[in-house]
Design an enzyme around this catalytic site. Structure first.
Site, PDB file in Angstrom:
ATOM      1  N   LYS A 168       0.837  -1.203   0.000  1.00 33.23           N
ATOM      2  CA  LYS A 168       0.000   0.000   0.000  1.00 33.23           C
ATOM      3  C   LYS A 168       0.872   1.253   0.000  1.00 33.23           C
ATOM      4  O   LYS A 168       0.562   2.235  -0.689  1.00 33.23           O
ATOM      5  CB  LYS A 168      -0.911  -0.014   1.239  1.00 33.23           C
ATOM      6  CG  LYS A 168      -1.767   1.246   1.421  1.00 33.23           C
ATOM      7  CD  LYS A 168      -2.831   1.371   0.352  1.00 33.23           C
ATOM      8  CE  LYS A 168      -3.654   2.663   0.490  1.00 33.23           C
ATOM      9  NZ  LYS A 168      -4.559   2.641   1.640  1.00 33.23           N
ATOM     10  N   LYS A 236       0.879  10.795   6.736  1.00 30.18           N
ATOM     11  CA  LYS A 236       1.574   9.669   7.353  1.00 30.18           C
ATOM     12  C   LYS A 236       2.264   8.783   6.312  1.00 30.18           C
ATOM     13  O   LYS A 236       3.286   8.154   6.608  1.00 30.18           O
ATOM     14  CB  LYS A 236       0.595   8.836   8.181  1.00 30.18           C
ATOM     15  CG  LYS A 236      -0.532   8.221   7.368  1.00 30.18           C
ATOM     16  CD  LYS A 236      -1.573   7.555   8.245  1.00 30.18           C
ATOM     17  CE  LYS A 236      -2.715   7.001   7.406  1.00 30.18           C
ATOM     18  NZ  LYS A 236      -3.801   6.428   8.220  1.00 30.18           N
TER      19      LYS A 236
END
Length: 299
Positions: A168, A236
């Protein structure tokens, strides 16, 4: 088999609704959640995490590793109430090292864990066509496949625990770099007097297109920066990319440049907007706007 689902946000709620169209689901979110007028009969909202104690499998869709740890390991967290052998599936996007840490702690408590972050944004969460990237034991993922298919049209076992999160991350970093490139180049076309709408048509039908261009250009032309995930929450991924680059001694000059654009957009107060708002940095710098409603060549 009884399923739990914790985290009914932008992605989690449609995923939970799709899951409940086929399976019995107990869902929980600490915030007030508004369900559709005709929610699936198999979906029940829980008053607290303890209500999920009898679940055989619990899906998580949470905004950060910190919240993930709290949900699992707080004094009355999920890990303290589930029966031995229950399976926890984390569809959140969190750091690789945090995923390994969580998996290790759960294993010591007799609980199974799969990291299965998803890609596809809210529209694909709603129609059940997400891509799920799974890391963990092959037997656990094989067991999950008939369940995940209600939420994802593509399910890939990427390797051992943490491999889903690494996959991801690779995908997200490319997405970020693509948007940073669009943010830099699109205002140049406006500065040079080219028609913004037609430039968008050329890019999205030509070799310059990407998922980022197809998603963000139409929204930017409408001056809409609300359709994607807020930058301040998505940052993030760039932190994770920088950590991976530093720890593994991997040169990432393009990622560093994209991160600088992202950081400037955040410093200028655009954190609540989606990644398309990175274009505002270069529009201000060049004194122009890439929009349909602008006058002149951008009518």
């Amino acid at each position: 088999m009884l399923f739990g689902f914790i985290g009914l946000g932008q992605m989690g709620k449609p995923m939970a609704l799709n899951l409940a169209r086929k399976f019995d689901v107990i869902a929980f979110d600490k915030r007030h959640v508004t369900l559709p007028e005709d929610p699936p009969n198999k979906l029940k909202l829980a008053a607290g995490i303890a209500d999920l104690a009898e679940c055989d499998c619990v899906f998580l869709s949470l905004p950060s590793a910190e919240i993930l740890r709290k949900v699992l390991f707080a004094e009355e967290g999920l890990a303290t109430c589930l029966k031995e052998g229950a399976l926890i599936v984390d569809t959140s996007t969190v750091e690789y090292n945090a995923t390994l840490e969580v998996s290790s702690k759960l294993s010591k408590l007799g609980l199974r864990f799969v990291d299965a972050p998803v890609s596809g944004m809210q529209s694909r969460a709603e129609n059940g066509t997400l891509t799920a990237m799974c890391g963990g034991d092959a037997a656990d993922i094989a067991e999950l496949e008939s369940t995940l298919i209600s939420m994802a049209s593509k399910i890939l076992h990427m390797g051992p625990t943490g491999s889903g999160q690494l996959t991801k991350l690779i995908n997200q970093l490319l997405f970020d770099i693509n948007m940073a490139a669009l943010a830099e180049i699109l205002p140049i076309s406006a500065k040079l007097g080219l028609n913004s709408k037609k430039i968008g048509e050329v890019i999205n039908s030509g070799t310059g297109r990407s998922y980022a261009s197809e998603f963000f250009i139409p929204n930017i032309l409408r001056n809409d920066f609300s359709k994607g995930y807020p930058m301040q929450e998505a940052y993030k991924d760039l932190i994770s990319g920088a950590e991976l680059s530093a720890h593994q001694v991997l040169p990432t000059p393009l990622l560093a440049a994209a991160t600088a654009t992202y950081q400037r957009a955040l410093h200028e107060g655009h954190g609540e907007k989606d990644k398309g708002a990175m274009i505002l940095v270069f529009e201000e710098l060049l004194g122009c706007r890439f929009r349909c409603q602008d006058g002149g060549n951008n009518d």
